[in-house]
Design an enzyme around this catalytic site. Structure first.
Site, PDB file in Angstrom:
ATOM      1  N   ASP A 292       0.538  -4.890   9.992  1.00 53.05           N
ATOM      2  CA  ASP A 292      -0.453  -3.946   9.840  1.00 53.05           C
ATOM      3  C   ASP A 292      -1.952  -4.619   9.244  1.00 53.05           C
ATOM      4  O   ASP A 292      -1.942  -5.315   8.120  1.00 53.05           O
ATOM      5  CB  ASP A 292      -0.227  -3.004   8.568  1.00 53.05           C
ATOM      6  CG  ASP A 292      -1.087  -1.951   8.339  1.00 53.05           C
ATOM      7  OD1 ASP A 292      -2.113  -1.597   9.264  1.00 53.05           O
ATOM      8  OD2 ASP A 292      -1.453  -1.346   7.282  1.00 53.05           O
TER       9      ASP A 292
ATOM     10  N   LYS B 113     -12.879  -0.815   7.677  1.00 52.22           N
ATOM     11  CA  LYS B 113     -13.571  -1.656   6.658  1.00 52.22           C
ATOM     12  C   LYS B 113     -14.360  -2.628   7.416  1.00 52.22           C
ATOM     13  O   LYS B 113     -15.518  -2.806   7.024  1.00 52.22           O
ATOM     14  CB  LYS B 113     -12.400  -2.479   5.899  1.00 52.22           C
ATOM     15  CG  LYS B 113     -11.256  -1.906   5.635  1.00 52.22           C
ATOM     16  CD  LYS B 113     -10.949  -0.959   4.599  1.00 52.22           C
ATOM     17  CE  LYS B 113      -9.803  -0.312   4.496  1.00 52.22           C
ATOM     18  NZ  LYS B 113      -9.444   0.561   3.489  1.00 52.22           N
TER      19      LYS B 113
ATOM     20  N   TRP C  60       0.853  -1.264  -0.197  1.00 58.68           N
ATOM     21  CA  TRP C  60       0.162   0.079  -0.037  1.00 58.68           C
ATOM     22  C   TRP C  60       0.797   1.110   0.016  1.00 58.68           C
ATOM     23  O   TRP C  60       1.876   1.348   0.984  1.00 58.68           O
ATOM     24  CB  TRP C  60      -0.738   0.037   1.147  1.00 58.68           C
ATOM     25  CG  TRP C  60      -1.815   1.180   1.197  1.00 58.68           C
ATOM     26  CD1 TRP C  60      -2.790   1.400   0.453  1.00 58.68           C
ATOM     27  CD2 TRP C  60      -1.974   1.837   2.656  1.00 58.68           C
ATOM     28  NE1 TRP C  60      -3.267   2.514   0.975  1.00 58.68           N
ATOM     29  CE2 TRP C  60      -2.993   2.907   2.407  1.00 58.68           C
ATOM     30  CE3 TRP C  60      -1.446   2.032   3.845  1.00 58.68           C
ATOM     31  CZ2 TRP C  60      -3.570   3.780   3.445  1.00 58.68           C
ATOM     32  CZ3 TRP C  60      -1.899   2.790   4.876  1.00 58.68           C
ATOM     33  CH2 TRP C  60      -2.875   3.660   4.458  1.00 58.68           C
TER      34      TRP C  60
HETATM   35  C1  LMR Z   1      -7.007   1.553   0.106  1.00 59.53           C
HETATM   36  O1  LMR Z   1      -6.002   0.859  -0.125  1.00 59.53           O
HETATM   37  O2  LMR Z   1      -7.576   1.706  -0.806  1.00 59.53           O
HETATM   38  C2  LMR Z   1      -7.350   2.012   1.259  1.00 59.53           C
HETATM   39  O3  LMR Z   1      -6.840   1.602   2.445  1.00 59.53           O
HETATM   40  C3  LMR Z   1      -7.965   3.343   1.331  1.00 59.53           C
HETATM   41  C4  LMR Z   1      -6.777   4.322   1.302  1.00 59.53           C
HETATM   42  O4  LMR Z   1      -6.563   5.341   2.268  1.00 59.53           O
HETATM   43  O5  LMR Z   1      -5.868   4.167   0.451  1.00 59.53           O
END
Ligand code: LMR
Length: 398
Positions: free
Chosen positions: A211, A246, A130
């Site tokens: 996480d 979520k 991410w």
């Molecule tokens: C995502 O990965 O789409 C979510 O965790 C929202 C975000 O803040 O990026």
């Protein structure tokens, strides 16, 4: 004066929301951000949350500052969910937990803590991860590196490469791990693979930072926490950031937690104090409303049970959408393998589409996914899935 300030290119995930909202295509589909929409394409308010909100609203109560660490019931809720209700480390007082401003807030406080108290440590994130993981740690002046994770060509995990890489790391280096529903690939480690990872963590004295933003969306609440509980069983020090965005569908309330598992009660006290100090200097104390909802749902047995059922219903709907998408795509392009769609867990599927194909989906069909090819399967429903599958087949064939 401000001419030298750089323009902000926008966030690759949040920016998609704005583009999607501005799109006038009546067939548009939002598969970008990690948000669960129900079968009618609506962001749900969970029934357990409705009950909690009714209790909060009646009577309308004063709004004092919360403690720096947030509400005790919120913190307890995080702990029991992550480590198990009867976990011995909780009885022994070996976990320092603060309520945080979402999972991002937990990561930020954790990153600041690591920067302050482990200044030599580098933080290694999965390749890919991410995007905000990298931004948050670098923003706290922690050097970030990547460890091998996803094999695009085979839609699998580069497990041996990953382990070999971990073997090269230094004592107190941090490895950021996703205990379940890996973001963005959806590809998770098996329990046996977790055992191997944690053995390396132990042998090399690395610091695991887990996480967990999608607990309950993978297998179930307990299995999804396997890596966390195994690390505890092995006596490892551990950071855990968790999010209720979520699984309580409380995105905008920004509710999460940061927990640090420590070897002794004295160390737990020290760590808890420094986490408080970190919060104080960043944002002083968390907001109260979302924390109250978390407190009520997590600590009322009946509501908690109702909540778990509601999370599993979301999980099952996503799984059904995976099966349907796979079968439509297989029918359309029989010579291509789409098994990865059902091997992945949680909200995301890493589709392997090229940035150009992703762009075509957006401009020609109004279908939005992240440019790295991540699709949020939770945005699919029985009304839009054929449209999406046909469009994907179109761009894949050309
Ligand atoms: C995502 O990965 O789409 C979510 O965790 C929202 C975000 O803040 O990026």
């Amino acid at each position: 004066m401000f001419e030298r300030i750089d323009y902000y290119a926008g966030d690759p995930i949040l920016g998609l929301m704005e583009k999607y909202s501005a799109d006038s295509n009546p067939n548009k589909v939002n598969l970008g951000i990690g948000i669960y929409y129900d079968e009618n394409g609506v962001l749900p308010v969970l029934d357990c949350v409705k009950t909690a909100e009714e209790r909060i609203a009646d009577p309308i109560a004063p709004r004092p500052y919360l403690p720096m660490a947030g509400l005790p019931g919120h913190r307890k809720g995080c702990q029991e969910l992550l480590f198990g209700k009867d976990a011995q480390i909780l009885k022994d007082g070996l976990v320092a937990t603060i309520a945080t401003i979402g999972g991002s807030g937990a990561l930020k406080v954790g990153a600041e803590f690591i920067h302050d108290w482990f200044p030599q440590a580098k933080c290694y994130v999965s390749d890919p991860t991410w995007g905000n993981h990298i931004a948050i740690f670098e923003g706290s002046d922690v050097e970030v590196g990547k460890y091998p994770y996803y094999d695009k060509a085979n839609s699998s995990i580069k497990f041996d490469e990953m382990i070999a890489f971990f073997e090269t790391l230094n004592k107190n280096d941090v490895i950021l791990l996703h205990p379940c529903c890996h973001n963005p690939t959806g590809m998770d480690l098996t329990q046996a693979q977790w055992d191997t990872v944690l053995n390396v963590v132990k042998a090399r004295e690395l610091i695991p930072f887990m996480d967990i933003a999608y607990q309950g969306f993978g297998e179930d609440m307990d299995s999804d926490a396997y890596a966390i509980r195994k690390a505890v069983e092995m006596g490892l020090p551990l950071f855990v950031s968790n999010s209720f965005s979520k699984n309580l569908s409380l995105y905008g309330e920004r509710v999460g937690g940061l927990s640090v598992v420590c070897p002794t009660v004295d160390e737990t006290d020290r760590v808890f104090g420094q986490l408080n100090a970190t919060v104080r200097r960043i944002y002083s104390s968390p907001p109260s409303h979302g924390g109250r909802v978390v407190d009520i749902v997590m600590n009322d047995e009946a509501l908690h049970e109702q909540w778990v059922g509601e999370v599993y219903a979301m999980r099952d709907r996503i799984k059904a959408m995976r099966l349907k998408l796979k079968s439509v795509l297989e029918a359309k392009i029989p010579n291509r393998n789409f098994d990865y769609i059902t091997r992945q867990n949680g909200m995301f599927s890493f589709t392997g589409l090229t940035p150009e194909q992703v762009e075509r989906l957006q401009t020609e069909f109004g279908i939005y996914m992240v440019s790295n090819s991540r699709m949020c399967v939770a945005g699919l429903n029985t009304s839009n899935i054929d449209y999406v599958a046909n469009a994907m087949a179109d761009v894949l064939k050309d």
